[in-house]
Design a protein around this motif. Structure first.
Motif, PDB file in Angstrom:
ATOM      1  N   LEU A 173     -31.445  50.483 -31.539  1.00  0.00           N
ATOM      2  CA  LEU A 173     -31.732  49.557 -30.453  1.00  0.00           C
ATOM      3  C   LEU A 173     -32.656  50.184 -29.417  1.00  0.00           C
ATOM      4  O   LEU A 173     -33.507  49.503 -28.830  1.00  0.00           O
ATOM      5  CB  LEU A 173     -30.434  49.106 -29.797  1.00  0.00           C
ATOM      6  CG  LEU A 173     -29.516  48.203 -30.615  1.00  0.00           C
ATOM      7  CD1 LEU A 173     -28.231  47.927 -29.858  1.00  0.00           C
ATOM      8  CD2 LEU A 173     -30.219  46.907 -30.972  1.00  0.00           C
ATOM      9  N   MET A 191     -34.783  41.844 -23.725  1.00  0.00           N
ATOM     10  CA  MET A 191     -33.427  41.579 -24.178  1.00  0.00           C
ATOM     11  C   MET A 191     -33.360  40.440 -25.193  1.00  0.00           C
ATOM     12  O   MET A 191     -32.607  40.503 -26.167  1.00  0.00           O
ATOM     13  CB  MET A 191     -32.531  41.266 -22.972  1.00  0.00           C
ATOM     14  CG  MET A 191     -32.345  42.430 -22.014  1.00  0.00           C
ATOM     15  SD  MET A 191     -31.658  43.890 -22.835  1.00  0.00           S
ATOM     16  CE  MET A 191     -30.078  43.249 -23.371  1.00  0.00           C
ATOM     17  N   ILE A 192     -34.142  39.372 -24.971  1.00  0.00           N
ATOM     18  CA  ILE A 192     -34.054  38.210 -25.866  1.00  0.00           C
ATOM     19  C   ILE A 192     -34.484  38.566 -27.288  1.00  0.00           C
ATOM     20  O   ILE A 192     -33.731  38.329 -28.249  1.00  0.00           O
ATOM     21  CB  ILE A 192     -34.881  37.041 -25.297  1.00  0.00           C
ATOM     22  CG1 ILE A 192     -34.259  36.568 -23.973  1.00  0.00           C
ATOM     23  CG2 ILE A 192     -34.949  35.894 -26.301  1.00  0.00           C
ATOM     24  CD1 ILE A 192     -35.039  35.471 -23.287  1.00  0.00           C
ATOM     25  N   VAL A 219     -31.854  41.094 -28.861  1.00  0.00           N
ATOM     26  CA  VAL A 219     -30.611  40.488 -29.347  1.00  0.00           C
ATOM     27  C   VAL A 219     -30.865  39.714 -30.634  1.00  0.00           C
ATOM     28  O   VAL A 219     -30.068  39.764 -31.586  1.00  0.00           O
ATOM     29  CB  VAL A 219     -30.011  39.577 -28.257  1.00  0.00           C
ATOM     30  CG1 VAL A 219     -28.827  38.794 -28.801  1.00  0.00           C
ATOM     31  CG2 VAL A 219     -29.587  40.401 -27.058  1.00  0.00           C
ATOM     32  N   SER A 244     -31.238  42.126 -33.475  1.00  0.00           N
ATOM     33  CA  SER A 244     -29.964  42.762 -33.790  1.00  0.00           C
ATOM     34  C   SER A 244     -29.084  41.835 -34.627  1.00  0.00           C
ATOM     35  O   SER A 244     -28.426  42.266 -35.580  1.00  0.00           O
ATOM     36  CB  SER A 244     -29.236  43.154 -32.501  1.00  0.00           C
ATOM     37  OG  SER A 244     -30.017  44.052 -31.743  1.00  0.00           O
ATOM     38  N   LEU A 245     -29.059  40.562 -34.278  1.00  0.00           N
ATOM     39  CA  LEU A 245     -28.280  39.608 -35.068  1.00  0.00           C
ATOM     40  C   LEU A 245     -28.815  39.489 -36.487  1.00  0.00           C
ATOM     41  O   LEU A 245     -28.045  39.369 -37.448  1.00  0.00           O
ATOM     42  CB  LEU A 245     -28.279  38.239 -34.375  1.00  0.00           C
ATOM     43  CG  LEU A 245     -27.558  38.172 -33.028  1.00  0.00           C
ATOM     44  CD1 LEU A 245     -27.708  36.789 -32.413  1.00  0.00           C
ATOM     45  CD2 LEU A 245     -26.088  38.514 -33.191  1.00  0.00           C
ATOM     46  N   THR A 285     -27.672  42.570 -38.431  1.00  0.00           N
ATOM     47  CA  THR A 285     -26.260  42.539 -38.807  1.00  0.00           C
ATOM     48  C   THR A 285     -26.037  41.647 -40.021  1.00  0.00           C
ATOM     49  O   THR A 285     -25.208  41.954 -40.885  1.00  0.00           O
ATOM     50  CB  THR A 285     -25.407  42.032 -37.634  1.00  0.00           C
ATOM     51  OG1 THR A 285     -25.907  40.763 -37.194  1.00  0.00           O
ATOM     52  CG2 THR A 285     -25.459  43.003 -36.481  1.00  0.00           C
TER      53      THR A 285
END
Length: 262
Positions: free
Chosen positions: A167, A200-201, A204, A207-208, A211
């Motif tokens: 990250l 940040m947008i 995130v 990152s999703l 995953t």
């Protein structure tokens, strides 16, 4: 900018310690710093960790976290000084209208509690960081499984630790991409806050997506059908016995400051 909580290869005695020894040492240091309220003992633990970083050649990684630790300590001391109203009044912010009631301000008890809390966080963060950056991921898994932890929890911890530097690098790339496009949020604190939104947008969202790919990868490799991982043979060397002596010294110092000179 170096990656945080990322394993750094080396040939120091700290790198060659048994992972179980390092894990037990970290648990001992963290446990004692939580139980202790003596500032000299907490400073002693910080000195031990700094010497360990010097001895293992990882002092640069510890020094890089000093600005964050100073900022964290400042906010902790400020918060406790304003919320804990115990002890002698050092500085009055709002005087009381009644002579028998003390006013609101910074007290000695709140200030000391903030210093103790800051030192505890410094010890815990430094000990955990030294443990992670001086331990191979495979050795970390071996050490955790030696404590009979479930494989699922070990895997989640390892993935979480690996996601932190990922990250960090992803945020750096997004920030550089925004700068190349001419985005200028301004200077000062307000500029720093505005610059976080376009980072940040997408961070995130990426990152999703990672995953989901990670979950599919685990299923394709048959993780659910084979949860038992092979263990490496744990070998204890001379460095582990030296750490046992260090544990005795730390426990003796703890007993000396908390039970003899109290």
């Amino acid at each position: 900018m170096s990656e945080i909580l990322q394993y750094i290869p080396g040939n120091s005695p700290l790198h060659h310690l048994n992972p179980v020894t390092k894990l037990l040492l970290v648990i001992l240091i963290v446990g004692l710093c939580v139980m202790s309220s003596q500032i000299p003992f907490l400073c002693f633990l910080i000195v031990v960790l700094v010497f360990g970083a010097l001895f293992s050649g990882l002092i640069k990684e510890i020094i890089s976290q000093v600005p964050f630790l100073i900022l964290l300590s400042f906010f902790l001391v400020l918060l406790t000084s304003l919320t804990v109203q115990e002890g002698d009044m050092l500085f009055t912010i709002l005087p009381s209208t009644e002579p028998s009631v003390a006013g609101f301000g910074i007290t000695l008890g709140g200030l000391l509690f903030g210093v103790i809390l800051s030192l505890r966080f410094i010890v815990m963060i430094t000990a955990f960081q030294l443990f992670v950056i001086a331990t191979k991921p495979s050795d970390l898994v071996t050490g955790l499984l030696a404590f009979r932890l479930p494989v699922d929890y070990v895997l989640m911890l390892l993935i979480a630790l690996r996601f932190i530097p990922s990250l960090q690098l992803e945020a750096k790339r997004i920030h550089e991409a925004q700068l190349c496009r001419g985005y200028n949020p301004g200077t000062g604190v307000s500029g720093k806050i505005r610059s976080m939104k376009p980072i940040m947008i997408p961070l995130v969202a990426n990152s999703l997506a990672k995953t989901q790919v990670l979950g599919l990868t685990l299923d394709m490799r048959g993780y659910r059908a084979r949860k038992k991982l092979p263990l490496h043979k744990l070998i204890f060397g001379a460095g582990d016995f030296i750490c046992a002596v260090l544990v005795i010294v730390i426990l003796a110092t703890f007993a000396l400051l908390h039970f003899i000179y109290t």
